[in-house]
Design an enzyme around this catalytic site. Sequence first.
Site, PDB file in Angstrom:
ATOM      1  N   ASN A   7       3.161   3.305   0.635  1.00  0.00           N
ATOM      2  CA  ASN A   7       2.782   4.700   0.911  1.00  0.00           C
ATOM      3  C   ASN A   7       1.804   4.683   2.062  1.00  0.00           C
ATOM      4  OD1 ASN A   7       2.737   5.081  -2.601  1.00  0.00           O
ATOM      5  ND2 ASN A   7       4.317   5.852  -1.246  1.00  0.00           N
ATOM      6  N   LYS A  18      12.981   3.542   2.467  1.00  0.00           N
ATOM      7  CA  LYS A  18      12.778   2.484   1.482  1.00  0.00           C
ATOM      8  C   LYS A  18      13.691   1.298   1.774  1.00  0.00           C
ATOM      9  CE  LYS A  18      10.869   5.575  -1.866  1.00  0.00           C
ATOM     10  NZ  LYS A  18      11.026   6.370  -3.070  1.00  0.00           N
ATOM     11  N   HIS A  21       8.659  10.252 -13.878  1.00  0.00           N
ATOM     12  CA  HIS A  21       8.401   9.394 -12.710  1.00  0.00           C
ATOM     13  C   HIS A  21       7.209   9.860 -11.891  1.00  0.00           C
ATOM     14  CE1 HIS A  21      12.165   7.555 -13.721  1.00  0.00           C
ATOM     15  NE2 HIS A  21      12.799   8.707 -13.573  1.00  0.00           N
ATOM     16  N   ARG A  74      -0.355   6.563   3.489  1.00  0.00           N
ATOM     17  CA  ARG A  74      -1.241   7.726   3.458  1.00  0.00           C
ATOM     18  C   ARG A  74      -2.332   7.449   2.450  1.00  0.00           C
ATOM     19  NH1 ARG A  74       0.843   9.191  -1.718  1.00  0.00           N
ATOM     20  NH2 ARG A  74       3.098   9.064  -1.762  1.00  0.00           N
ATOM     21  N   GLU A 103       7.513  -0.123  -2.643  1.00  0.00           N
ATOM     22  CA  GLU A 103       7.430   0.646  -1.407  1.00  0.00           C
ATOM     23  C   GLU A 103       5.999   0.652  -0.893  1.00  0.00           C
ATOM     24  OE1 GLU A 103       8.776   4.388  -3.192  1.00  0.00           O
ATOM     25  OE2 GLU A 103       6.796   5.195  -2.763  1.00  0.00           O
ATOM     26  N   GLU A 128       3.155  -0.656  -3.369  1.00  0.00           N
ATOM     27  CA  GLU A 128       3.464  -0.507  -4.791  1.00  0.00           C
ATOM     28  C   GLU A 128       4.362  -1.641  -5.264  1.00  0.00           C
ATOM     29  OE1 GLU A 128       3.095   4.297  -5.343  1.00  0.00           O
ATOM     30  OE2 GLU A 128       5.122   3.447  -5.264  1.00  0.00           O
ATOM     31  N   GLU A 138      18.246   0.734  -6.957  1.00  0.00           N
ATOM     32  CA  GLU A 138      17.610  -0.514  -7.367  1.00  0.00           C
ATOM     33  C   GLU A 138      17.811  -0.698  -8.855  1.00  0.00           C
ATOM     34  OE1 GLU A 138      13.521   0.121  -6.432  1.00  0.00           O
ATOM     35  OE2 GLU A 138      13.706  -0.691  -4.414  1.00  0.00           O
TER      36      GLU A 138
END
Lengths: 525, 598
Positions: free
Chosen positions: B273, B116, B218, B275, B271, B258, B183
């Site tokens: 992803n 990240k 989350h 996939r 971030e 995202e 963050e």
Amino acid sequence: MVDTGSETYRANYAWMTREIDRLRAELKRSTEGGGAKYNERHKARGKLLPRERIEALLDEGSYFLEIAPLAGIGMEGEVPGAGIIGGIGLVENRECLIIANEATAKGGATGEPGLIKNARLADVARENRLPTILLVEAAGADLPQQSKVFVPGGRGFREITRRSKLRIPTISVVFGPSTAGGAYLPGMSDYVVMVRKRASVYLAGPPLVKMATGETADEESLGGAEMHSRVSGLSDFLADSELDGLRIAREIVSHFNLPKPTVEMAPVEEPLYPAEELLGIASADPRVPFEAREIIARIVDGSRFTEFKAQYGTTLVTGFAHVHGFPVGILANNGVLMSESAAKGAQFIALANQQNIPLLFLQNITGFMVGRSYEEQGIIRNGAKLINAVSNSTVPAITIMIGGSYGAGNYAMCGRAYDPRFLFTWPNHRIAVMGPQQLAGVMDIVKREGAARQGMAVDEEQLTSQKKALEDQITRESDPYFATARVWDDGIIDPRDTRTVLAISLSAALNRTVEGTMEWGVFRH
Amino acid sequence: MIRKLLVANRGEIARRIFRTCDQLGIATVAVYSHADRDAPHVREAREAIYIGPAESRDSYLRIEKILEAVRRTGADAIHPGYGFLAETADFAEACEARGLIFVGPRADAIRAMASKIEARKIAKRAGVPVVPSEGFPLLVKAAAGGGGKGMRRVDRAEDLESARAEAAREAEAAFGDGTLLIERYLERARHIEVQIFGDLHGNVVHLFERECSVQRRHQKIIEESPAPNLSPDVRGALCEAALRIAREIGYSSAGTVEFLVTPAGEFFFLEVNTRIQVEHPVTEMVLGFDLVRMQIEVAEGRALPALELEPRGHAIEARLYAEDPANGFLPSTGKILAWRAPQGVRVESGIERETEVGIHYDPLLAKIIAHANSRAKAIRKLRWALERTLVHGVTMNREFLTRVLDHPDFAAGSVHTDFAITYERDRSAEAVAKTALDAYRDARRQATRAVLPHVPSGYRNNPFQPAPPRAQVISCDEGHIRVEIDGAQYSFDVSEDASRHWIGDFSFARESRYPSEEGAASEESASSPMPGKVLRILVEPNGEVQPGDPLVILEAMKMEQTVRAHAAGIVDAVLVKPGQVVAPGETLVHVRSKGESK
């Protein structure tokens, strides 16, 4: 058809409803053991009430048909249920006879009615080959009543071992004291479960031992569950608690290998007519007849009845039907017994025996017909045929007294002395050698004739009061509660439960293979 | 062209990929762990290869075992699904090195986005704002992570250290990498992501956004597309930003960028992803095409067609998890006793009747996706579908999901990642279910009773206790009951296993009528079985014993007899000495069970 709006129906219904309320009140009293105070004391010791033990032993949702719940009612030294609770229910899906001592009433001591009830329960176990589970917590004989109970009381122990020989097992679960003679309850049983710290089984308790030998011993070492499980070997299973003991009893039953004999079953169908109407059909007055077929229609599967010889000997209705799928041959009174009806009954009983069909007697009988022409036609000869057949029949019979049970009609219709497997009565049932007015009237005539022979004048006032007193006495003794107190029957039931009670009884009876006979006493033709 | 594709995954995503392969005519290979021997995804593949024990690190995460399965079956492509090895660059690289087609982005893209920290740098290069890393509250998360694992919210400076330590431990355990990223925690922010898609020819497109703000711990549980109440300007800017990042790394295959979007309309890169996402079906439903098929075709080298894309209607997905919302969403395990998927909606499930839901994998049972021409209608349809979903054998979050759908804030489309509902079991519904269960058990006992099944349940000619009130049974078969309770009718499906009964949304422990046998042995003492002489004593006071442990050796009848412990416990007292003659039943050793006080 029954006219449910008729005056008679409504009057009968109202009367029967009141009688059922009375029955419920008496039954409720029979479940209260030694009363609230003794029950609370019992529970405070961490013990289950005898009825709670039965509930915990039975399969969930099982029925329990209690036998003679009102034994001893109104009798001297009455205790609820005569100190014993006994009945048929399912344990591990097997029909068992369960007998529990009513420990909160007189410590579970047995008096004379209890002895009679015990003997009856032993008959139920033997005749129907029902495994028996004894829930023991008993002080033994009611000592002040010892003269009445000591000698005949021995039978109870004898019966356990005789059943054992017949491969009908008995399990004793001992929850408390089972002393002196009572010690032979576990002693004679095939399986013994003792509850730790609760059971005490010995021939003589600490005081008597001290008296007899000078030895000082406490209850636990004399007859505790630990001692009997580890040392004496009287106990086969050591239970940690009452519930654990009941669990063990169930486990023992689950290992029995006693397959139930089979009979040809029909699909079960509810009757087409409501059982509720039985309350208005049965006469409040035993002298008023009512139609037997209306009763049958509210008891049998699909209200289907194949009537045998419908046009012959019409005062006895005979025919084939099913109850909860079990085949039954029914004999029901529909008036006074005549020569033809008696002969027809004998023939029908022989048929049922030939086909191994259980019999159901619906008794509502004032007796055999009397009078010169009937005597000439051989009413005794024909009545004897029926009594011969009833006496020698070997298929199981169940008798329900739905009305009067008078005179030789009681015998011919399989009264208690003829060993039906089960016998239940309705609240309107009356039982005596004859009706009270009849009997008092007969005695009145006899006295007048006696006085006339001796040339003495009759004291009308005295005779009237004697007649009245006798009539009252017979009325009292004809009462269903008087009968059930003496275990002349297995209990008074709500007429609406007849089909259920009959089904449980039939199913229980069929634990013994039905073997109808073809052999009879000499028939007088 | 791919001829045979191995899915290095399990559960619903493996089944979903196999389905597309079947349509394309591609042969399929499943891999499975010991725990998944009888799993649906294994049966649905043409070939299935065992790759090791239940633990993921010994099976689904073992690159060499997957490659061995490829060798054995002659597969020419691998689809990694999501999770497991999907974002492990080394895996993609190993595939590339063996000439296998990896249905996913190139290893370097995975590697670039795996951290990240690295991803933030790339976003900055692409001119996309990133979440500030100073000020409280803060969010500590695993640099290598996903799925909420290793994530901690920190409100005060003094809590930072312990949160870091915990998160690092969790990250290490989950991802084999304890590196953390810190963050700012943006309050009331929405989680919106953009589906991107690239080919091997340098073309990159975006496939619009998905809103995934409803989360618990989350972890996303409800996702939808398009995002509600998002201005066209912000939507356009988000999609544009996502494309810039994709181009920056030369992204190929399906991926997701995202973002967090604040109430003011500011957005920050979170971030990428690299996939296929769990929630990809909502994009498929609004666009009307198959993302897995696109992945496969792009991996085969096909260029992305020129797409004129316009989302149609609204799609919304709910994730059905085996977890207990009334108990901190703790995962629930067990064998699925009954499973009925709703009709009229899309269902992606990894379970069937008899499937074991174990501790080793994600407790996702199924995804239920509703599509309609408006958001309100899609929500209504999804809710209806959830109500008709039946799972017995594990506790699930279905009721929780319907409560979220019913919430006015959700209906208004104004939820953010802090959205939470207070959830308690519906006690009145539970009481109705219990009443129905009692009626069911009673009716079934009656129906299956060998002796006199038509005699009324619990018949007494001399009642002792009042009969418990029962619901009126309208109909009852095995596994189903319809009852009338207090003037209303209800239908329930019923299942049972050794320990519980399941009815409708509820489950009740089976109650034993008798005390357990285990409890019975707790106060056992050891005593001598017969008269004899004590030869040896093998325990000492306060020593611990296990059932079956020898305690004392006696000589009796010229033979040695060992007296053993009945139950586990502590030796309280030794009551005999060697050489002592003992009577039968005499207590030799007192053993106190562990819970018992002296």
